[in-house]
Write an enzyme that holds these catalytic residues in place. Sequence first.
Site, PDB file in Angstrom:
ATOM      1  N   HIS A  62       0.970  -1.068   0.266  1.00 23.85           N
ATOM      2  CA  HIS A  62      -0.055  -0.052  -0.104  1.00 23.85           C
ATOM      3  C   HIS A  62       1.401   1.757  -0.503  1.00 23.85           C
ATOM      4  O   HIS A  62       0.438   2.470  -0.662  1.00 23.85           O
ATOM      5  CB  HIS A  62      -1.127  -0.468   1.167  1.00 23.85           C
ATOM      6  CG  HIS A  62      -2.061   1.120   1.278  1.00 23.85           C
ATOM      7  ND1 HIS A  62      -2.027   2.456   1.820  1.00 23.85           N
ATOM      8  CD2 HIS A  62      -2.716   1.426   0.387  1.00 23.85           C
ATOM      9  CE1 HIS A  62      -3.341   2.667   2.248  1.00 23.85           C
ATOM     10  NE2 HIS A  62      -3.826   2.831   0.907  1.00 23.85           N
ATOM     11  N   ASP A 104      -5.833   2.005  -2.113  1.00 21.77           N
ATOM     12  CA  ASP A 104      -6.663   1.614  -0.815  1.00 21.77           C
ATOM     13  C   ASP A 104      -7.888   0.267  -1.146  1.00 21.77           C
ATOM     14  O   ASP A 104      -7.856  -0.857   0.141  1.00 21.77           O
ATOM     15  CB  ASP A 104      -7.882   2.847  -0.520  1.00 21.77           C
ATOM     16  CG  ASP A 104      -6.806   4.185  -0.399  1.00 21.77           C
ATOM     17  OD1 ASP A 104      -5.876   4.139   0.341  1.00 21.77           O
ATOM     18  OD2 ASP A 104      -7.934   4.434   0.325  1.00 21.77           O
TER      19      ASP A 104
END
Length: 137
Positions: A62, A104
Amino acid sequence: MRILWIVAVCLIGVEGNLYQFGKMIFKMTRKSALSYSDYGCYCGWGGKGKPQDATDRCCFVHDCCYGTVNGCDPKLSTYSYSFQNGDIVCGGDDPCLRAVCECDRVAAICFGENMNTYDTKYMLHSLFDCMEESEKC
């Protein structure tokens, strides 16, 4: 309940998509996003060292994904998304906001797929335990 609402509003002001990301995490794991806010070497602010497990690796990926976003600040961007048939679907016309949403979305799915690796010993993990050389994205 009122205090939780105030905290959520304050967090949204600090990081525009934190609330959105938190909703994605909850949808995919049924766990609070706070479970991932200070976990391992990469979940939470900053990140260094070697990911401690597959859950921490989700955060590493991420962070790397955010590093590829150009044209907007991933931590301050509010994007369009929806939940359809159990999936997260990113929308909107802005390519940068869509990229943040995708980062996300992929992380939330990763958390869901790796719930079996989540280990409470990595909660509130000290960055002093993350001194190994960091991997490259």
